[in-house]
Scaffold this motif. Structure first.
Motif, short mmCIF file in Angstrom:
data_model
loop_
_atom_site.label_atom_id
_atom_site.label_comp_id
_atom_site.label_asym_id
_atom_site.label_seq_id
_atom_site.Cartn_x
_atom_site.Cartn_y
_atom_site.Cartn_z
N LEU A 97 0.82 -1.21 0.00
CA LEU A 97 0.00 0.00 0.00
C LEU A 97 0.85 1.26 0.00
CD1 LEU A 97 -2.84 -1.14 2.42
CD2 LEU A 97 -2.89 -1.04 -0.09
N THR A 98 1.95 1.25 0.74
CA THR A 98 2.85 2.40 0.73
C THR A 98 3.47 2.58 -0.65
OG1 THR A 98 3.30 2.22 3.09
CG2 THR A 98 4.96 3.38 1.76
N LEU A 99 3.87 1.48 -1.28
CA LEU A 99 4.43 1.56 -2.63
C LEU A 99 3.41 2.12 -3.61
CD1 LEU A 99 6.85 1.06 -4.46
CD2 LEU A 99 6.02 -1.29 -4.77
N VAL A 100 2.18 1.67 -3.53
CA VAL A 100 1.12 2.22 -4.40
C VAL A 100 1.02 3.73 -4.20
CG1 VAL A 100 -1.39 2.31 -4.75
CG2 VAL A 100 -0.23 0.09 -4.64
N GLN A 101 0.95 4.17 -2.95
CA GLN A 101 0.82 5.60 -2.66
C GLN A 101 2.00 6.39 -3.20
OE1 GLN A 101 0.44 5.34 1.58
NE2 GLN A 101 -1.77 4.97 1.51
N GLU A 102 3.19 5.87 -3.02
CA GLU A 102 4.39 6.59 -3.47
C GLU A 102 4.46 6.66 -5.00
OE1 GLU A 102 6.18 8.40 -1.62
OE2 GLU A 102 5.58 7.66 0.35
N LEU B 189 12.11 -6.83 -13.37
CA LEU B 189 11.14 -7.52 -12.53
C LEU B 189 11.70 -7.58 -11.12
CD1 LEU B 189 8.55 -9.21 -12.04
CD2 LEU B 189 9.90 -11.24 -12.67
N VAL B 190 10.99 -6.99 -10.17
CA VAL B 190 11.40 -6.97 -8.77
C VAL B 190 10.42 -7.82 -7.97
CG1 VAL B 190 11.86 -5.52 -6.75
CG2 VAL B 190 12.36 -4.64 -9.05
N ILE C 67 12.62 -0.50 -3.53
CA ILE C 67 11.91 -1.09 -4.68
C ILE C 67 11.94 -0.11 -5.84
CG2 ILE C 67 9.66 -1.84 -5.53
CD1 ILE C 67 9.13 -2.84 -2.59
N MET C 68 11.62 1.15 -5.58
CA MET C 68 11.63 2.15 -6.65
C MET C 68 13.03 2.32 -7.22
SD MET C 68 8.74 4.94 -5.56
CE MET C 68 9.28 5.20 -3.88
N ASN D 138 13.52 8.87 -6.52
CA ASN D 138 12.62 9.18 -5.41
C ASN D 138 13.42 9.69 -4.22
OD1 ASN D 138 12.89 6.91 -3.15
ND2 ASN D 138 13.21 5.92 -5.13
N SER D 139 12.70 10.31 -3.31
CA SER D 139 13.30 10.75 -2.05
C SER D 139 12.40 10.31 -0.90
CB SER D 139 13.48 12.27 -2.05
OG SER D 139 12.23 12.90 -2.26
N VAL D 140 11.92 9.09 -1.01
CA VAL D 140 10.95 8.55 -0.05
C VAL D 140 11.58 8.28 1.31
CG1 VAL D 140 9.44 6.56 0.39
CG2 VAL D 140 9.51 7.60 -1.88
#
Length: 185
Positions: A18-23, A116-117, A168-169, A176-178
């Motif tokens: 869910l965090t990955l989706v949001q980011e 593919l990750v 992952i990104m 990214n700067s997550v």
């Protein structure tokens, strides 16, 4: 390419997904999401209110939708992530099985030499798990177990989760700067 395929399988670890989706959505990534039927059950258990996050995604597919765009190599995208990746899905991907859309899309991603990750969520690992991870890696997949770092001095669980989303990104080539990065020490 600003288009990513993501699959959510029935392993524990839905906060990562869910965090990955949001980011990804916050970075204006065109997300094509496949959610397995088992994943919906785990989402209900681990992440009440998950529907709000999934409602941000315009392109959501069922695992039995083998006519979806990502089932074909002609569908152009910048890579695919399976997060979390169940051991059953890992085994199917490692062996090139295409029995559902998640496995088929992963197989197509590999055959087209795209990123593919796989984010396997199981512990401890048995020999079969390790062999399947090695087979998937040998086929070109990145194996990224969600092992958070602590150098970023996390203050809450969400900091640990964002750290994995950032990794992952990074593996997908998405700037990214997550999460705070290692600055040496």
């Amino acid at each position: 390419m600003n288009k990513i395929v993501m699959a959510i399988t029935g392993a524990s670890g839905m906060p990562y997904a869910l965090t990955l989706v949001q980011e990804l959505i916050s970075l204006d990534i065109e997300l094509h999401l496949v959610v397995s039927s088992a994943a919906y059950k785990v989402l209900q258990l681990e992440s009440p209110g998950y529907e709000a996050t999934l409602s941000l995604v315009e392109n959501i597919y069922r695992q039995d939708d083998l006519g979806a765009p990502m089932a074909s190599g002609s569908f152009q995208h910048g890579g695919m992530v399976v997060c979390p990746c169940s051991m059953a899905s890992l085994a199917a991907i490692a062996q090139g099985l295409g029995s559902n859309l998640i496995h088929r899309a992963a197989d197509v991603t590999l055959k087209e030499n795209r990123r593919l990750v796989l984010v396997p969520r199981e512990t401890p690992l048995n020999r079969v798990h390790l062999q399947n991870m090695l087979a998937a890696r040998d086929a070109g997949a990145v194996i990224l177990p969600p092992c958070p770092g602590f150098y970023n001095k996390p203050q809450e669980m969400q900091d640990l989760i964002r750290h994995i989303a950032a990794r992952i990104m990074d593996s997908l080539g998405i700037e990214n700067s997550v999460s705070r990065r290692w600055e040496g020490g």
